[in-house]
Enzyme design. Structure first.
Site, short mmCIF file in Angstrom:
data_model
loop_
_atom_site.label_atom_id
_atom_site.label_comp_id
_atom_site.label_asym_id
_atom_site.label_seq_id
_atom_site.Cartn_x
_atom_site.Cartn_y
_atom_site.Cartn_z
N GLY A 166 0.52 -1.68 0.19
CA GLY A 166 0.43 0.35 0.04
C GLY A 166 1.12 0.78 -0.29
CB CYS A 167 0.42 5.04 -1.22
SG CYS A 167 -2.02 4.84 -0.58
CE1 TYR A 168 -1.61 8.35 3.92
CE2 TYR A 168 -3.29 6.69 3.31
CZ TYR A 168 -2.65 7.90 3.76
OH TYR A 168 -3.56 8.96 3.22
CB THR A 173 5.39 2.43 0.25
OG1 THR A 173 4.86 1.38 -0.45
CG2 THR A 173 6.86 2.61 -0.36
CB SER A 174 4.78 6.59 3.04
OG SER A 174 3.79 6.57 3.73
#
Lengths: 350, 350, 350, 350
Positions: A153-155, A157-158
């Site tokens: 997921g994007c979150y 990953t960050s």
């Protein structure tokens, strides 16, 4: 060396934002030929009518998904579909011998019970064991051999990229982690709704799904694996009035006597030689515009000595490193191509 | 009851964003007559040439500041100047018998040493004792009698309103407070610089002054007073690509056995009868557009039972409750006018 | 003088953007009490749940529309519905003795055939003769006596105000008129669609309905009446990535020997004493932010002597002077109230 | 075929937006090596400190400009400086044997008197005769042999590309041309000023330099050459609250019996085989987001039969086809490289 354009790729769900971003990246990838794209909503419509920007650079027509004709033409299939759909089609894709990068949550969890708690019943549980979590800088060796990758997921990953090296090295207390994350609107997808109406988003800022977002358990599972102990974090996402970009501000307690320099060194060592993680200099912090359109994850570090708290700030483009870019990076690893291939465009100055 | 327009008000520094917002609010206030506005940069220029929006609603011409002519015409002077300037002019204003609301940091600290540590040497220390911190919902009784009010910073206002009742009631552990705050660009003022250039801000999001912003000691002093014990907090501000609005997400550990309902009740009790603090319903959270142009502070509450962490989300308009609106509210209290007078415009739906 | 709050007003279609803006303006109008608001989609829901910004300032609950209960409680009904719906309900409203301001196109045309050509068959043709076109500065005397007002479109308002005085005075050639108009996104309404998705609008600019927008015949009819001769104009609307605001740039050929000063004088004379039309000084031009949230129409004038072409630039807030504000102004005229009542908020500086 | 990276390029004025965009494009150009970049303001500072986005992709340090050391290392010099500076340095650059693409107005006019009327006295008049106007699709043959190219202005590029083929073919009346153009904020450059302050631009729209912009005479000269007769046009630029993008809406009278299809065919024929001009399909019109970051110029056509007026809508990225992209395209032509080299990135879907 691969023959130019020799990886045949299909994108299932090509007209959502993540799917279209995949088409952009694959169309510019010298080792790839896009052989099929599918879309329920736009079946029969040329992709460049849905996205006029691409013009003649993409001349494919959207098809209805069907496993056989897709697999015949593809070495790798990217599934860019809403959660739940992929688990119904991925088994057949694998059976037909193609490799799969799935951009949904369906194959991210090795703990199926956790998935079922936060999503729904899983209908392809056996594949969860085979699937590799596609965080390229962390699971690279496994990804190379994987047939099925669950793209993060994007979150997550960050959040995972700055935290994993520190958790592994034992530099931080993983019992107290707070993630305050902010995302551009494209993360909500392309389907129209009041929540993405220009006038409801523009000139405003809000928190949403406060401590109730399904990306939290994803982070906890992966981070727990890195830390070797269960992790419990508080996660609050926010919506920023911009199209692309994600910035996570992470608060964590450092273990005793850990200095900012220790943290910086740990990250530098862990990501040595990896092109897509960039550490900001001392006193410098990332801005989402610095990574817009790119596969970079920029990370800034500050030890708040006043409160003895470690602050990590990371920025990615939610559609690239947070979705399509990392998917392509996964493909590169899976096919033995340089991991940066097709992801090396020079960032915009503005 | 006051005669209509009977409070004579002067705005020193009227062409910055906070000053101009003061002019907007005072011009629409039925008990006020604006008698003088000053501006170094625009001396001699009609205010409505600097801000054409106001048209004939404001017909004053900007003057150069001089204490005597200003004080002759004013019962109250608002100083909307950069830090350091007010302390050089406020003593003389008070000597001439006018009351002052200062929008800078110069008179916010009762601990002068703290001010000097974070700003500069203070040249009017004796006034710091007389000055009242202008957080209206908390220091209302003192403000009524004050001749000099130090109008709170925008970030502190958004942080103190949700936290003070809880700190007073002992519901939270004041040793672990993390404030992740986000502001629109008008908070940076009207002076041109690369940092506020449209193209450097638009379509981007960033943290700045990470754990190094001067609003943190201001919060700590006031919060420590409420808690009855020193407070140490971590504060990270961020910049949102929008003009107005501020949202603070506050993470704090609840004391044992405190429920979300306890927190909600504590806030409801504390702000009972106060028009400008609005508590969001259960599961609802503020958005900055809901308070745009208004003096409201909206507060949402969630107890993250998974991590046993209390999350408070507050939203204000940084130029109104965060600056000019609260200044007017202070004036209302000082002059015995209903505290909401001149601040009761109906919010925009969009 | 009217007793405070003595005009009882109902808003039909209160949760669209124009309807909600009506609620905002009426709630702040000292001579009005809002007695009913209706919404199909939100029947039974408190208005301040749909628009949390208004808070306790509006405590009404949305009802399903029904003529009898609405008319019993109202002196005036505002219909803020999509085209076609009003003509089916307005006849009954008038029969029940209330006065009506309709914000749709249904009662703007006296030439029913023109309406039917551009919209659909008209089912209340007889009312088109009774209806008055609600451009307040032009048809004020008729509006005062009207029972039914067809509130002008936003684009026509921005175009007719600068052009009508010149057309009447014979200063311009009405055979060559080009209108290049630009609107904020709220003009498209609140219904979600791909066209108003944040990511499809943000950071972009486009023309739409090029020479095919239904506001063109509306302008031509009214302008033809002013000119005393048929008018043919080219109209191209554009979409601006902002919420509120409309700017029209109008190109027209001046008649022989007409100077910029003649044009300026003609407009100044025509709008003398009217509070909502503001003429920009020589060399100055309107910006939509100067009129945001207000009922103003700002007009700038330039005679391009190089090409002998007259350029008029006008700015309005599409939701105020372009919709709800003008509707309230119409009500004021109809009920003998000062035309600016409830529309005199001081504009935001930023 | 050129050896990879064999063109040595220098960028003078590399830290302004057009200069930085040049660095972006040249850094990604397979036939180019950037050998020097200069900046007065940032001399001695690494470019990637000024623009952190580029990271290690650009490792050059900004130098102070000096002709000798620059020319020794360069085959081509791009001068991306404010008007007036280039004419003082270009003569010496040419004398030292490098070829020059100048992005200012200094070498765009063959009519030096026109330049001097609208800019200032010209101190290198003799070069104006040698200089070629760098509108690649029109002057390609001359550009190939040129030593000095005057890169077109952004507005002229967006206006000339749609109009020149029609003017040459005699399909339009060049005595009545109205250009209503809209630009993103990056066109104003990177220097801070109130006019580019986020809060003064955001959520607003305005016209500026109404019929008084210096790009008008540039268009008239080039268009007059194409038409074979003097051209007089009305030009009004507007500012859009977005970073990149330019859209021009052009109104012109068609000659008798010209159909929309004739216009479409004329444009299609003229731009056949040219990769960067894209004609929209019937009923379709360009949006600036479709060309963002690219060198495309998209053109839409509509004949308004009601008013017998031809409407052309063109969109470019003001920093690419309107500046740096066209400059690189000019370089490609000058060095015998495929004209699309280094300009073939796939556009963003969103």
């Amino acid at each position: 060396m691969l023959k130019s354009g020799s990886i045949r790729a299909a994108v299932v769900g090509a007209t959502g934002y993540a799917g279209a971003e995949l088409v952009r990246l694959l169309a510019g990838h010298s080792d790839v030929t896009i052989t099929a794209i599918t879309s329920r909503q736009y079946a029969g419509v040329p992709f460049n009518q849905v996205y006029p920007a691409v013009g003649t650079a993409v001349s494919l027509v959207c098809e209805t998904f069907a496993p056989e004709p897709i697999c015949e033409r593809a070495d790798i299939v990217f599934t860019a579909l809403p959660h739940k759909l992929p688990m119904s089609i991925v088994p057949e894709l694998l059976d037909r011998g193609v490799r799969v990068v799935d951009l949904s949550a369906d194959f991210r969890f090795s703990d199926v019970a956790a998935y079922e708690r936060h999503y729904q019943a899983h209908t392809a549980k056996e594949l969860c064991k085979k699937s590799v979590y596609g965080l390229c800088e962390v699971y690279g060796e496994k990804i190379k051999k994987a047939d099925l990758v669950g793209n993060p997921g994007c979150y997550p990953t960050s959040v995972l990229l700055p935290l994993i090296p520190l958790a592994r090295a034992g530099l931080v207390d993983t019992k107290m982690i707070i993630v305050d994350a902010k995302s551009g609107v494209s993360g909500a997808g392309r389907s129209p709704s009041l929540g993405v109406h220009f006038c409801e988003v523009n000139e405003s800022f809000k928190a949403y799904k406060v401590a109730a977002h399904r990306h939290a358990p994803e982070m906890e599972e992966i981070l727990g694996e890195a830390a070797g102990t269960p992790v419990c974090l508080t996660f609050v996402p926010h919506l920023v009035p911009m199209t692309r970009g994600m910035l996570s501000t992470i608060y964590v307690n450092p273990e005793q006597a850990v200095s900012e320099q220790d943290v910086r060194q740990c990250l530098a060592d862990y990501y040595k030689g990896r092109p897509f993680v960039r550490l900001c200099g001392e006193g410098a912090f990332p801005e989402t515009r610095f990574v817009r359109g790119t596969n970079f994850c920029d990370i800034g570090v500050r030890l708040d000595t006043h409160a003895n708290r470690l602050i990590l700030v990371s920025a990615i483009d939610n559609l690239v490193k947070g979705a399509a870019g990392q998917a392509v990076q996964n493909m590169n690893l899976m096919f033995g191509v340089d991991e940066g291939r097709g992801l090396d465009m020079i960032p915009f100055p503005v």
